[in-house]
Design a protein around this motif. Structure first.
Motif, PDB file in Angstrom:
ATOM      1  N   ALA A  67      48.882 -13.382  27.146  1.00 51.73           N
ATOM      2  CA  ALA A  67      49.796 -12.071  26.586  1.00 51.73           C
ATOM      3  C   ALA A  67      50.457 -12.338  25.439  1.00 51.73           C
ATOM      4  CB  ALA A  67      50.527 -11.296  27.934  1.00 51.73           C
ATOM      5  N   PRO A  68      50.767 -11.309  24.600  1.00 49.14           N
ATOM      6  CA  PRO A  68      51.683 -11.699  23.532  1.00 49.14           C
ATOM      7  C   PRO A  68      53.189 -11.720  23.629  1.00 49.14           C
ATOM      8  CG  PRO A  68      51.163  -9.135  23.521  1.00 49.14           C
ATOM      9  CD  PRO A  68      50.343  -9.832  24.661  1.00 49.14           C
ATOM     10  N   ALA A  69      53.930 -12.689  23.005  1.00 48.55           N
ATOM     11  CA  ALA A  69      55.371 -13.001  23.410  1.00 48.55           C
ATOM     12  C   ALA A  69      56.146 -12.029  23.270  1.00 48.55           C
ATOM     13  CB  ALA A  69      55.717 -13.870  22.030  1.00 48.55           C
ATOM     14  N   ALA A  70      55.751 -10.770  22.829  1.00 49.02           N
ATOM     15  CA  ALA A  70      56.777  -9.616  23.017  1.00 49.02           C
ATOM     16  C   ALA A  70      56.527  -9.107  24.435  1.00 49.02           C
ATOM     17  CB  ALA A  70      56.293  -8.537  21.937  1.00 49.02           C
ATOM     18  N   ARG A  71      55.326  -9.045  25.060  1.00 45.88           N
ATOM     19  CA  ARG A  71      55.246  -8.433  26.092  1.00 45.88           C
ATOM     20  C   ARG A  71      56.045  -9.585  27.275  1.00 45.88           C
ATOM     21  NH1 ARG A  71      49.471  -7.828  28.465  1.00 45.88           N
ATOM     22  NH2 ARG A  71      49.653  -6.004  26.908  1.00 45.88           N
ATOM     23  N   VAL A  72      55.842 -10.762  27.235  1.00 42.43           N
ATOM     24  CA  VAL A  72      56.500 -11.717  28.104  1.00 42.43           C
ATOM     25  C   VAL A  72      57.965 -11.654  27.795  1.00 42.43           C
ATOM     26  CG1 VAL A  72      56.762 -14.142  28.519  1.00 42.43           C
ATOM     27  CG2 VAL A  72      54.547 -13.205  27.619  1.00 42.43           C
ATOM     28  N   TRP A  73      58.474 -11.505  26.740  1.00 45.44           N
ATOM     29  CA  TRP A  73      59.937 -11.518  26.426  1.00 45.44           C
ATOM     30  C   TRP A  73      60.552 -10.333  27.131  1.00 45.44           C
ATOM     31  CZ3 TRP A  73      63.679 -14.307  24.323  1.00 45.44           C
ATOM     32  CH2 TRP A  73      64.870 -13.654  24.288  1.00 45.44           C
ATOM     33  N   SER A  74      59.844  -9.003  27.100  1.00 46.25           N
ATOM     34  CA  SER A  74      60.229  -7.741  27.675  1.00 46.25           C
ATOM     35  C   SER A  74      60.494  -8.180  29.207  1.00 46.25           C
ATOM     36  CB  SER A  74      59.500  -6.666  27.451  1.00 46.25           C
ATOM     37  OG  SER A  74      58.184  -6.585  28.102  1.00 46.25           O
ATOM     38  N   LEU A  75      59.797  -8.851  29.928  1.00 51.22           N
ATOM     39  CA  LEU A  75      59.738  -9.068  31.417  1.00 51.22           C
ATOM     40  C   LEU A  75      61.039  -9.911  31.620  1.00 51.22           C
ATOM     41  CD1 LEU A  75      56.049  -9.741  32.236  1.00 51.22           C
ATOM     42  CD2 LEU A  75      57.506  -7.992  33.044  1.00 51.22           C
ATOM     43  N   ILE A  76      61.199 -10.845  30.586  1.00 52.88           N
ATOM     44  CA  ILE A  76      62.405 -11.858  30.686  1.00 52.88           C
ATOM     45  C   ILE A  76      63.669 -11.075  30.725  1.00 52.88           C
ATOM     46  CG2 ILE A  76      63.552 -14.085  30.091  1.00 52.88           C
ATOM     47  CD1 ILE A  76      60.639 -14.968  29.466  1.00 52.88           C
ATOM     48  N   VAL A  77      63.796 -10.161  29.517  1.00 54.21           N
ATOM     49  CA  VAL A  77      65.088  -9.738  29.434  1.00 54.21           C
ATOM     50  C   VAL A  77      65.306  -8.692  30.212  1.00 54.21           C
ATOM     51  CG1 VAL A  77      65.355 -10.874  26.829  1.00 54.21           C
ATOM     52  CG2 VAL A  77      64.327  -8.390  27.363  1.00 54.21           C
ATOM     53  N   ASN A  78      64.478  -8.093  30.625  1.00 54.70           N
ATOM     54  CA  ASN A  78      64.720  -6.808  31.781  1.00 54.70           C
ATOM     55  C   ASN A  78      64.830  -7.415  33.224  1.00 54.70           C
ATOM     56  OD1 ASN A  78      64.830  -4.707  33.195  1.00 54.70           O
ATOM     57  ND2 ASN A  78      62.818  -4.030  32.879  1.00 54.70           N
ATOM     58  N   ALA A  79      66.128  -8.111  33.249  1.00 52.56           N
ATOM     59  CA  ALA A  79      66.242  -8.720  34.417  1.00 52.56           C
ATOM     60  C   ALA A  79      66.485  -7.887  35.660  1.00 52.56           C
ATOM     61  CB  ALA A  79      67.771  -9.275  34.441  1.00 52.56           C
ATOM     62  N   ARG A  80      66.688  -6.555  35.321  1.00 50.93           N
ATOM     63  CA  ARG A  80      66.648  -5.589  36.741  1.00 50.93           C
ATOM     64  C   ARG A  80      65.322  -5.557  37.432  1.00 50.93           C
ATOM     65  NH1 ARG A  80      68.999  -1.024  34.525  1.00 50.93           N
ATOM     66  NH2 ARG A  80      71.264  -1.688  35.072  1.00 50.93           N
ATOM     67  N   SER A  81      64.410  -5.867  36.299  1.00 57.14           N
ATOM     68  CA  SER A  81      62.811  -5.934  37.191  1.00 57.14           C
ATOM     69  C   SER A  81      62.462  -7.169  37.925  1.00 57.14           C
ATOM     70  CB  SER A  81      61.908  -5.338  36.154  1.00 57.14           C
ATOM     71  OG  SER A  81      61.582  -6.512  35.196  1.00 57.14           O
ATOM     72  N   TRP A  82      63.330  -8.326  37.524  1.00 57.10           N
ATOM     73  CA  TRP A  82      63.043  -9.677  38.376  1.00 57.10           C
ATOM     74  C   TRP A  82      62.410  -9.618  39.578  1.00 57.10           C
ATOM     75  CZ3 TRP A  82      67.145 -13.304  36.262  1.00 57.10           C
ATOM     76  CH2 TRP A  82      67.388 -13.351  34.973  1.00 57.10           C
ATOM     77  N   PRO A  83      63.106  -8.760  40.649  1.00 54.11           N
ATOM     78  CA  PRO A  83      62.567  -8.907  42.073  1.00 54.11           C
ATOM     79  C   PRO A  83      61.341  -8.176  41.991  1.00 54.11           C
ATOM     80  CG  PRO A  83      64.930  -8.241  41.657  1.00 54.11           C
ATOM     81  CD  PRO A  83      64.480  -8.171  40.418  1.00 54.11           C
ATOM     82  N   GLU A  84      60.906  -7.280  41.146  1.00 52.93           N
ATOM     83  CA  GLU A  84      59.371  -6.703  41.358  1.00 52.93           C
ATOM     84  C   GLU A  84      58.435  -7.674  41.031  1.00 52.93           C
ATOM     85  OE1 GLU A  84      59.500  -3.312  38.645  1.00 52.93           O
ATOM     86  OE2 GLU A  84      61.230  -2.720  39.273  1.00 52.93           O
ATOM     87  N   TRP A  85      58.505  -8.479  40.215  1.00 53.04           N
ATOM     88  CA  TRP A  85      57.522  -9.576  40.098  1.00 53.04           C
ATOM     89  C   TRP A  85      57.572 -11.087  40.444  1.00 53.04           C
ATOM     90  CZ3 TRP A  85      58.773 -13.280  36.334  1.00 53.04           C
ATOM     91  CH2 TRP A  85      59.679 -12.975  35.427  1.00 53.04           C
ATOM     92  N   GLN A  86      59.052 -11.101  40.721  1.00 55.35           N
ATOM     93  CA  GLN A  86      59.131 -12.711  41.137  1.00 55.35           C
ATOM     94  C   GLN A  86      59.811 -12.599  42.471  1.00 55.35           C
ATOM     95  OE1 GLN A  86      61.693 -14.933  38.187  1.00 55.35           O
ATOM     96  NE2 GLN A  86      61.529 -16.745  39.284  1.00 55.35           N
TER      97      GLN A  86
END
Length: 192
Positions: A67-86
């Protein structure tokens, strides 16, 4: 001088002398197992995108993500969504996407961690310092774009504090980091 005063003083001296070996033992143990790097030093390291290489618990893990870095970055900086995927993360309290200076709290493994972002260079590097109980940590993300819209994600972390290595090993931290990277890879590749 009253006799009981001398007796009290002698007891105090005896107690202090008996405690001295125990105090020395505790100080030596703390020195061997981590007393914690000064917070200002950790803040400085994180602001440079580095971990505490002298910490008793540390790791660096990496994974290639399709996946492109921009997509990966958006997951990391959207901390509120971390519990959804981690799944190791139970909750995150944050005011928005992570940016330099932002404070946030999150819970993993039943432990609440209080963090502050020290470096945010979209979409390349993100780092923060954190505290939980008597432990301190530095967490660094680095994203490297690769050919074919791929990204190399590297996570580095150091942890320190009294007796840290006795309770949590570098191998446990490595395993946790690898689980987090695998979850990030899955979320990014699924387009979340």
């Amino acid at each position: 001088m009253r006799p009981w005063v001398n007796e009290c003083r002698m007891r105090r001296v005896a107690v202090i002398l008996n405690l001295a070996p125990a105090v020395v033992f505790v100080l030596i143990t703390l020195a061997n197992y981590g007393c914690g790097t000064p917070r200002a030093t950790l803040d400085h390291l994180a602001a440079e995108g580095s971990i505490d290489k002298g910490a008793p618990v540390k790791t660096q893990q990496r994974i290639e993500i399709a996946a492109p870095a921009a997509r990966v970055w958006s997951l990391i900086v959207n901390a509120r969504s971390w519990p959804e995927w981690q799944k190791d993360i139970q909750s995150v309290a944050v005011g928005g996407p992570l940016t330099t200076g932002m404070r946030f709290s999150w819970t993993t493994g039943g432990t609440q961690i209080h963090s502050q972002v020290r470096l945010c260079e979209p979409p390349k590097r993100l780092s923060w310092t954190g505290t939980a109980l008597t432990a301190t940590a530095v967490h660094v993300w680095e994203l490297r774009p690769e050919s074919g819209n791929r990204t190399l994600a590297i996570v580095s972390e150091s942890m320190d504090g009294p007796f840290m290595a006795s309770f949590y090993s570098s191998q446990q931290l490595a395993d946790s980091s690898q689980r987090g990277l695998s979850a990030l890879k899955k979320a990014a590749e699924q387009g979340q």
